[in-house]
Write an enzyme that holds these catalytic residues in place. Sequence first.
Site, short mmCIF file in Angstrom:
data_model
loop_
_atom_site.label_atom_id
_atom_site.label_comp_id
_atom_site.label_asym_id
_atom_site.label_seq_id
_atom_site.Cartn_x
_atom_site.Cartn_y
_atom_site.Cartn_z
N GLN A 161 18.38 41.02 0.01
CA GLN A 161 19.64 39.74 -1.02
C GLN A 161 18.33 40.91 -2.60
OE1 GLN A 161 20.35 35.90 -0.03
NE2 GLN A 161 18.46 37.01 1.63
N ASN A 162 17.18 41.18 -2.06
CA ASN A 162 16.57 41.54 -4.01
C ASN A 162 17.59 42.36 -4.92
OD1 ASN A 162 14.94 39.49 -2.77
ND2 ASN A 162 12.93 40.05 -2.08
N VAL A 163 16.47 42.22 -5.90
CA VAL A 163 17.64 42.82 -7.36
C VAL A 163 16.12 43.98 -7.78
CG1 VAL A 163 19.32 41.96 -7.36
CG2 VAL A 163 17.16 41.65 -8.66
N ASP A 164 15.03 43.77 -6.99
CA ASP A 164 13.47 44.60 -7.15
C ASP A 164 13.44 45.82 -7.03
OD1 ASP A 164 11.87 43.79 -5.12
OD2 ASP A 164 12.16 41.79 -5.85
N CYS A 190 28.66 51.06 -24.15
CA CYS A 190 28.57 51.93 -23.54
C CYS A 190 29.09 53.31 -24.51
CB CYS A 190 30.00 51.60 -22.91
SG CYS A 190 30.04 52.70 -21.98
N CYS A 244 33.06 53.28 -23.87
CA CYS A 244 34.09 52.76 -24.62
C CYS A 244 33.33 51.26 -25.14
CB CYS A 244 34.68 51.65 -23.19
SG CYS A 244 33.55 50.68 -22.39
N HIS A 259 22.81 42.19 -3.14
CA HIS A 259 23.32 42.06 -4.64
C HIS A 259 22.22 42.98 -5.14
CE1 HIS A 259 22.67 37.21 -2.01
NE2 HIS A 259 23.42 38.76 -2.16
N ASN A 310 8.97 32.49 7.00
CA ASN A 310 9.38 31.14 6.08
C ASN A 310 7.60 30.54 6.21
OD1 ASN A 310 10.30 30.32 3.58
ND2 ASN A 310 11.93 31.26 4.26
N THR A 334 13.72 34.05 2.85
CA THR A 334 15.32 33.57 2.61
C THR A 334 15.84 32.08 3.18
OG1 THR A 334 17.91 33.90 1.94
CG2 THR A 334 16.51 34.90 4.46
P1 NAD Z 1 15.65 31.20 -2.50
O1 NAD Z 1 14.36 31.52 -3.82
O2 NAD Z 1 16.94 30.43 -2.64
O3 NAD Z 1 14.58 31.47 -1.50
C1 NAD Z 1 12.84 31.80 -1.12
C2 NAD Z 1 12.66 31.64 0.11
O4 NAD Z 1 11.24 32.03 -0.21
C3 NAD Z 1 12.59 30.42 0.27
O5 NAD Z 1 13.28 29.48 1.75
C4 NAD Z 1 10.64 30.32 0.15
O6 NAD Z 1 10.16 28.86 1.52
C5 NAD Z 1 10.48 31.46 0.95
N1 NAD Z 1 9.16 31.36 0.81
C6 NAD Z 1 8.55 31.87 -0.65
N2 NAD Z 1 7.60 32.60 -0.18
C7 NAD Z 1 7.48 33.01 0.71
C8 NAD Z 1 6.52 34.25 1.08
N3 NAD Z 1 4.96 34.13 0.19
N4 NAD Z 1 6.86 33.82 2.48
C9 NAD Z 1 7.81 34.28 2.68
N5 NAD Z 1 9.23 33.61 2.78
C10 NAD Z 1 8.25 32.69 1.18
O7 NAD Z 1 16.06 33.18 -2.12
P2 NAD Z 1 17.08 34.19 -1.36
O8 NAD Z 1 17.21 33.60 -0.36
O9 NAD Z 1 16.80 35.40 -1.37
O10 NAD Z 1 17.98 33.74 -2.87
C11 NAD Z 1 18.13 33.25 -3.84
C12 NAD Z 1 18.69 35.06 -4.50
O11 NAD Z 1 18.26 35.18 -6.01
C13 NAD Z 1 19.11 36.06 -3.98
O12 NAD Z 1 20.61 36.49 -4.31
C14 NAD Z 1 18.64 37.44 -4.26
O13 NAD Z 1 19.06 38.53 -4.96
C15 NAD Z 1 18.17 36.37 -5.97
N6 NAD Z 1 16.32 36.83 -6.74
C16 NAD Z 1 16.15 37.89 -6.09
C17 NAD Z 1 15.09 38.33 -6.31
C18 NAD Z 1 13.80 39.43 -6.64
O14 NAD Z 1 14.70 40.67 -6.36
N7 NAD Z 1 12.47 39.44 -6.42
C19 NAD Z 1 14.06 36.95 -6.75
C20 NAD Z 1 14.79 35.62 -7.73
C21 NAD Z 1 15.87 35.98 -7.20
ZN ZN Z 2 32.26 52.02 -20.59
#
Ligand code: NAD
Ligand code: ZN
Length: 255
Positions: free
Chosen positions: A107-110, A155, A158, A125, A221, A196
């Site tokens: 789900q990460n965007v990094d 852009c 457009c 995502h 977690n 997550t």
């Molecule tokens: P969330 O922030 O809702 O939950 C993070 C979870 O990670 C928690 O359950 C927490 O207990 C756990 N956690 C914290 N430290 C940890 C560790 N060291 N090891 C393992 N688990 C650990 O995150 P989510 O469920 O990914 O949902 C958040 C939304 O926000 C997503 O849609 C995501 O795309 C976005 N988001 C992305 C980033 C990124 O790309 N790095 C950062 C923040 C939010």
């Molecule tokens: Zn455009």
Amino acid sequence: MHPAGPEGALMVIARRLARADASVCLTGAGVSAESGIPTFRDAAKGLWSRFDPEQLASADGFRNNPDLVWRWYRDRVKAVQDAQPNPGHVALARLARSLDGFTTITQNVDDLHERAGSADVVHLHGRLTAYRCLECGTPVQLDLAQRLAAEPSVCAACAGLIRPGVVWFGELLDGGLWQRACAACQQAQVMLVVGTSGLVWPAAELPLLARRAGAHVVEVNPEDTELTGWADTCVRGRSGEVLPVLADQVERMVS
Ligand code: NAD
Ligand code: ZN
């Protein structure tokens, strides 16, 4: 807790992974926390607490205040650029190399999974730096100066504003990626659910899908989550500490 302690529990999971034809991992913001990238909850203590998330992460919010939203994402781009993959990202790349049929869904965007060596990661995502036009959707490559500028680029086709390639509130996931993620979860015999909270749908549905199709679901977690009740095994710890031990055990079993 497994009778043989955390190491014993990981050994059982490692054995399941080594025997599986297909396995899958779903990661969330927690896997990047040890790289210094704030999770959703951590971010809520900072900038998110002063602004309505829908103002920062929606197309309407971007239209209403493009410079504010752009700068929020620009700061995240910079934070990711300055961060390094942590041992959790590296361990997942090692698992993908050791195991046949291992799919990484995030789900990460990094881009920390990729920088740790994982290939073909399903970014449900989107990605911070997969820019496109807000109006006509044309994909756009931005150079470093444009990525870190104080205002969004415009852009060439457009004159619409250029937006980050992430899925915002109210937007659908890419259908092809979602299908790939569902298929991987339905085929998997083991699913790792790492860092997550299980609060964001439909991503949170994937462990349920895997479980219904017969997978053994493992949550990694430090805390209980919405998905804990669905997990067959819970490993309470940080991904950067738990996953390297698991990768060591899997590598010993498959070599
Ligand atoms: P969330 O922030 O809702 O939950 C993070 C979870 O990670 C928690 O359950 C927490 O207990 C756990 N956690 C914290 N430290 C940890 C560790 N060291 N090891 C393992 N688990 C650990 O995150 P989510 O469920 O990914 O949902 C958040 C939304 O926000 C997503 O849609 C995501 O795309 C976005 N988001 C992305 C980033 C990124 O790309 N790095 C950062 C923040 C939010
Ligand atoms: Zn455009």
